[in-house]
Design a protein around this motif. Structure first.
Motif, PDB file in Angstrom:
ATOM      1  N   THR A   4      32.646  51.857  64.832  1.00 54.48           N
ATOM      2  CA  THR A   4      32.685  51.820  63.374  1.00 54.48           C
ATOM      3  C   THR A   4      33.738  50.833  62.907  1.00 54.48           C
ATOM      4  OG1 THR A   4      32.027  54.143  63.288  1.00 54.48           O
ATOM      5  CG2 THR A   4      32.988  53.203  61.289  1.00 54.48           C
ATOM      6  N   VAL A   5      33.344  49.937  62.006  1.00 55.13           N
ATOM      7  CA  VAL A   5      34.252  48.895  61.518  1.00 55.13           C
ATOM      8  C   VAL A   5      34.819  49.295  60.158  1.00 55.13           C
ATOM      9  CG1 VAL A   5      34.429  46.470  60.833  1.00 55.13           C
ATOM     10  CG2 VAL A   5      32.999  47.115  62.771  1.00 55.13           C
ATOM     11  N   PHE A   6      36.110  49.068  59.996  1.00 55.51           N
ATOM     12  CA  PHE A   6      36.807  49.340  58.741  1.00 55.51           C
ATOM     13  C   PHE A   6      37.200  48.016  58.101  1.00 55.51           C
ATOM     14  CE2 PHE A   6      40.882  49.351  56.586  1.00 55.51           C
ATOM     15  CZ  PHE A   6      40.744  50.367  55.658  1.00 55.51           C
ATOM     16  N   TRP A   7      37.189  47.967  56.773  1.00 57.13           N
ATOM     17  CA  TRP A   7      37.750  46.820  56.070  1.00 57.13           C
ATOM     18  C   TRP A   7      38.081  47.227  54.640  1.00 57.13           C
ATOM     19  CZ3 TRP A   7      32.481  46.713  57.378  1.00 57.13           C
ATOM     20  CH2 TRP A   7      31.594  46.799  56.300  1.00 57.13           C
ATOM     21  N   GLU A   8      38.957  46.467  54.028  1.00 60.50           N
ATOM     22  CA  GLU A   8      39.251  46.615  52.607  1.00 60.50           C
ATOM     23  C   GLU A   8      38.463  45.563  51.848  1.00 60.50           C
ATOM     24  OE1 GLU A   8      43.401  46.298  51.883  1.00 60.50           O
ATOM     25  OE2 GLU A   8      43.938  47.952  53.207  1.00 60.50           O
ATOM     26  N   GLY A   9      37.749  45.993  50.857  1.00 63.22           N
ATOM     27  CA  GLY A   9      36.964  45.043  50.084  1.00 63.22           C
ATOM     28  C   GLY A   9      35.499  45.442  50.078  1.00 63.22           C
ATOM     29  N   PRO A  10      34.589  44.502  49.792  1.00 60.62           N
ATOM     30  CA  PRO A  10      34.906  43.082  49.635  1.00 60.62           C
ATOM     31  C   PRO A  10      35.555  42.761  48.287  1.00 60.62           C
ATOM     32  CG  PRO A  10      32.580  43.439  49.224  1.00 60.62           C
ATOM     33  CD  PRO A  10      33.149  44.760  49.643  1.00 60.62           C
ATOM     34  N   GLY A  11      36.601  41.940  48.366  1.00 65.41           N
ATOM     35  CA  GLY A  11      37.135  41.388  47.146  1.00 65.41           C
ATOM     36  C   GLY A  11      36.247  40.243  46.707  1.00 65.41           C
ATOM     37  N   GLN A  12      36.043  40.100  45.424  1.00 66.07           N
ATOM     38  CA  GLN A  12      35.155  39.064  44.912  1.00 66.07           C
ATOM     39  C   GLN A  12      35.920  38.083  44.035  1.00 66.07           C
ATOM     40  OE1 GLN A  12      31.955  41.066  42.882  1.00 66.07           O
ATOM     41  NE2 GLN A  12      31.047  41.842  44.768  1.00 66.07           N
ATOM     42  N   ARG A  13      35.786  36.813  44.387  1.00 69.74           N
ATOM     43  CA  ARG A  13      36.323  35.760  43.516  1.00 69.74           C
ATOM     44  C   ARG A  13      35.142  35.131  42.786  1.00 69.74           C
ATOM     45  NH1 ARG A  13      41.750  33.600  43.014  1.00 69.74           N
ATOM     46  NH2 ARG A  13      43.044  34.777  44.461  1.00 69.74           N
ATOM     47  N   ARG A  14      35.153  35.237  41.494  1.00 71.49           N
ATOM     48  CA  ARG A  14      34.082  34.666  40.683  1.00 71.49           C
ATOM     49  C   ARG A  14      34.501  33.287  40.172  1.00 71.49           C
ATOM     50  NH1 ARG A  14      30.587  38.910  39.930  1.00 71.49           N
ATOM     51  NH2 ARG A  14      31.506  40.960  40.353  1.00 71.49           N
ATOM     52  N   PHE A  15      33.539  32.546  39.649  1.00 74.08           N
ATOM     53  CA  PHE A  15      33.854  31.190  39.192  1.00 74.08           C
ATOM     54  C   PHE A  15      34.842  31.213  38.028  1.00 74.08           C
ATOM     55  CE2 PHE A  15      29.964  30.424  41.571  1.00 74.08           C
ATOM     56  CZ  PHE A  15      30.339  29.324  42.310  1.00 74.08           C
ATOM     57  N   ALA A  16      34.824  32.277  37.254  1.00 75.09           N
ATOM     58  CA  ALA A  16      35.819  32.397  36.181  1.00 75.09           C
ATOM     59  C   ALA A  16      37.229  32.456  36.759  1.00 75.09           C
ATOM     60  CB  ALA A  16      35.530  33.650  35.358  1.00 75.09           C
ATOM     61  N   ASP A  17      37.372  33.064  37.947  1.00 77.74           N
ATOM     62  CA  ASP A  17      38.687  33.160  38.593  1.00 77.74           C
ATOM     63  C   ASP A  17      39.156  31.810  39.125  1.00 77.74           C
ATOM     64  OD1 ASP A  17      38.625  35.971  38.245  1.00 77.74           O
ATOM     65  OD2 ASP A  17      37.406  36.175  40.056  1.00 77.74           O
ATOM     66  N   LEU A  18      38.214  30.899  39.382  1.00 71.28           N
ATOM     67  CA  LEU A  18      38.528  29.601  39.979  1.00 71.28           C
ATOM     68  C   LEU A  18      38.677  28.496  38.932  1.00 71.28           C
ATOM     69  CD1 LEU A  18      36.090  29.576  43.046  1.00 71.28           C
ATOM     70  CD2 LEU A  18      38.503  30.228  42.996  1.00 71.28           C
ATOM     71  N   PRO A  25      36.674  22.228  35.077  1.00 69.52           N
ATOM     72  CA  PRO A  25      36.745  23.657  34.739  1.00 69.52           C
ATOM     73  C   PRO A  25      35.625  24.124  33.805  1.00 69.52           C
ATOM     74  CG  PRO A  25      38.893  22.624  34.551  1.00 69.52           C
ATOM     75  CD  PRO A  25      37.909  21.522  34.741  1.00 69.52           C
ATOM     76  N   GLU A  26      35.297  23.307  32.825  1.00 74.06           N
ATOM     77  CA  GLU A  26      34.286  23.718  31.857  1.00 74.06           C
ATOM     78  C   GLU A  26      32.910  23.904  32.495  1.00 74.06           C
ATOM     79  OE1 GLU A  26      34.442  19.331  32.179  1.00 74.06           O
ATOM     80  OE2 GLU A  26      35.942  20.895  31.884  1.00 74.06           O
ATOM     81  N   SER A  27      32.670  23.247  33.616  1.00 76.64           N
ATOM     82  CA  SER A  27      31.374  23.372  34.283  1.00 76.64           C
ATOM     83  C   SER A  27      31.180  24.738  34.907  1.00 76.64           C
ATOM     84  CB  SER A  27      31.227  22.286  35.355  1.00 76.64           C
ATOM     85  OG  SER A  27      31.258  20.999  34.765  1.00 76.64           O
ATOM     86  N   ALA A  28      32.268  25.486  35.088  1.00 72.49           N
ATOM     87  CA  ALA A  28      32.166  26.830  35.670  1.00 72.49           C
ATOM     88  C   ALA A  28      31.807  27.875  34.630  1.00 72.49           C
ATOM     89  CB  ALA A  28      33.488  27.197  36.335  1.00 72.49           C
ATOM     90  N   ASP A  29      31.891  27.542  33.356  1.00 70.43           N
ATOM     91  CA  ASP A  29      31.694  28.546  32.315  1.00 70.43           C
ATOM     92  C   ASP A  29      30.290  29.149  32.337  1.00 70.43           C
ATOM     93  OD1 ASP A  29      34.278  28.080  31.588  1.00 70.43           O
ATOM     94  OD2 ASP A  29      33.797  26.849  29.835  1.00 70.43           O
ATOM     95  N   ALA A  30      29.295  28.331  32.630  1.00 68.62           N
ATOM     96  CA  ALA A  30      27.921  28.823  32.633  1.00 68.62           C
ATOM     97  C   ALA A  30      27.654  29.796  33.779  1.00 68.62           C
ATOM     98  CB  ALA A  30      26.942  27.646  32.715  1.00 68.62           C
ATOM     99  N   MET A  31      28.497  29.759  34.804  1.00 67.35           N
ATOM    100  CA  MET A  31      28.330  30.651  35.957  1.00 67.35           C
ATOM    101  C   MET A  31      29.559  31.527  36.149  1.00 67.35           C
ATOM    102  SD  MET A  31      28.766  27.824  39.024  1.00 67.35           S
ATOM    103  CE  MET A  31      27.718  26.582  38.319  1.00 67.35           C
ATOM    104  N   ALA A  32      30.279  31.778  35.077  1.00 63.64           N
ATOM    105  CA  ALA A  32      31.581  32.443  35.151  1.00 63.64           C
ATOM    106  C   ALA A  32      31.545  33.756  35.914  1.00 63.64           C
ATOM    107  CB  ALA A  32      32.123  32.679  33.745  1.00 63.64           C
ATOM    108  N   ASP A  33      30.472  34.538  35.783  1.00 61.36           N
ATOM    109  CA  ASP A  33      30.410  35.851  36.410  1.00 61.36           C
ATOM    110  C   ASP A  33      29.804  35.832  37.809  1.00 61.36           C
ATOM    111  OD1 ASP A  33      31.574  37.111  34.220  1.00 61.36           O
ATOM    112  OD2 ASP A  33      29.631  37.381  33.219  1.00 61.36           O
ATOM    113  N   ALA A  34      29.325  34.676  38.252  1.00 59.77           N
ATOM    114  CA  ALA A  34      28.738  34.576  39.592  1.00 59.77           C
ATOM    115  C   ALA A  34      29.843  34.559  40.644  1.00 59.77           C
ATOM    116  CB  ALA A  34      27.886  33.318  39.703  1.00 59.77           C
ATOM    117  N   VAL A  35      29.533  35.072  41.824  1.00 56.22           N
ATOM    118  CA  VAL A  35      30.506  35.158  42.906  1.00 56.22           C
ATOM    119  C   VAL A  35      30.567  33.838  43.658  1.00 56.22           C
ATOM    120  CG1 VAL A  35      31.071  36.299  45.091  1.00 56.22           C
ATOM    121  CG2 VAL A  35      30.249  37.645  43.153  1.00 56.22           C
TER     122      VAL A  35
END
Length: 242
Positions: A4-18, A25-35
């Motif tokens: 059995t494998v253990f891990w913390e997460g998955p943590g998600q970085r979305r385009f809004a975070d980047l 930067p403005e090109s990420a706005d249309a996909m802001a919520d995508a991972v």
């Protein structure tokens, strides 16, 4: 290993975070919520205590394919904090699947803020390649392939990351862009927010670097052979160079 494998997460970085580290930067706005990428921290067998006992942590990051206005999808980028002796923590990366460019930049001064840098290196790597990141180097992982990029890393539990320097300058010193020439896989382009770096962009393949314990899995090194990766928990013991 099986079990059995253990891990913390998955943590998600979305385009809004980047947004703060993208060339457009403005090109990420249309996909802001995508991972953009996922992080699985402290991956181990559920019964495994050796990694923590050795002061180490094994993580996995999955970066999705694609680009934002011609810039390949990447991680946010960070510098490693300094240990009690004023040396930043090193790290080891394995590429498990896909095609990567690791962009490393050497910091001069305190990495907790926005340090100047004196070197930038783009390292091209594929499945099976291993890369040791020495002290002083901040880094970004870029997916330049058509599939998800899966990388694993081994690092000291005590290590912390500083992201502010990358956010302050809209990413790292080198941006990895889609190629306009069909003969190349990507283009490495300067980020003008780093005027202190006067030298050219260095591009090398991971296979050209100093090999490290290539016959042993990264997970096994952390669990069974901590003496071989002693420099991860004692950064001053690291003799690796890029």
């Amino acid at each position: 290993p099986t079990g059995t494998v253990f891990w913390e997460g998955p943590g998600q970085r979305r385009f809004a975070d980047l947004r703060s580290v993208l060339a457009s930067p403005e090109s990420a706005d249309a996909m802001a919520d995508a991972v953009a990428y996922l992080t699985y921290r402290d991956v181990r067998l559920a019964t495994e205590t050796g990694l923590a006992a050795n002061g180490l942590r094994y993580d996995v990051t999955v970066t999705l394919p694609g680009d934002v206005a011609g810039e390949y999808i990447k991680t946010a980028g960070h510098y490693h904090a300094l240990d009690a002796n004023g040396v930043s923590w090193p790290e080891i990366y394995d590429v498990l699947f896909g095609q990567a460019v690791f962009v490393l930049q050497r910091a001069v001064g305190d990495p907790s803020g926005d340090p100047e840098i004196d070197r930038a290196v783009a390292i091209v790597a594929g499945a099976g390649d291993r890369l040791v990141i020495p002290p002083d180097y901040g880094h970004v992982t870029v997916n330049v392939g058509e599939t998800p990029l899966v990388v694993a890393d081994l690092v000291a539990v005590a290590s912390n990351n500083h992201y502010q320097g990358y956010a302050d300058r809209q990413g790292g010193a080198v941006r990895i862009m889609t190629a306009t020439d069909a003969a190349h896989d990507f283009e490495a382009v300067w980020n003008p927010a780093f005027p202190e770096l006067a030298t050219g962009i260095e591009i090398v393949r991971a296979s050209q670097l100093q090999p490290f314990e290539t016959a042993v899995s990264l997970y096994s090194l952390g669990v069974e052979s901590p003496e071989r990766v002693r420099f991860l928990t004692i950064p001053a013991a690291s003799g690796f160079v890029i």
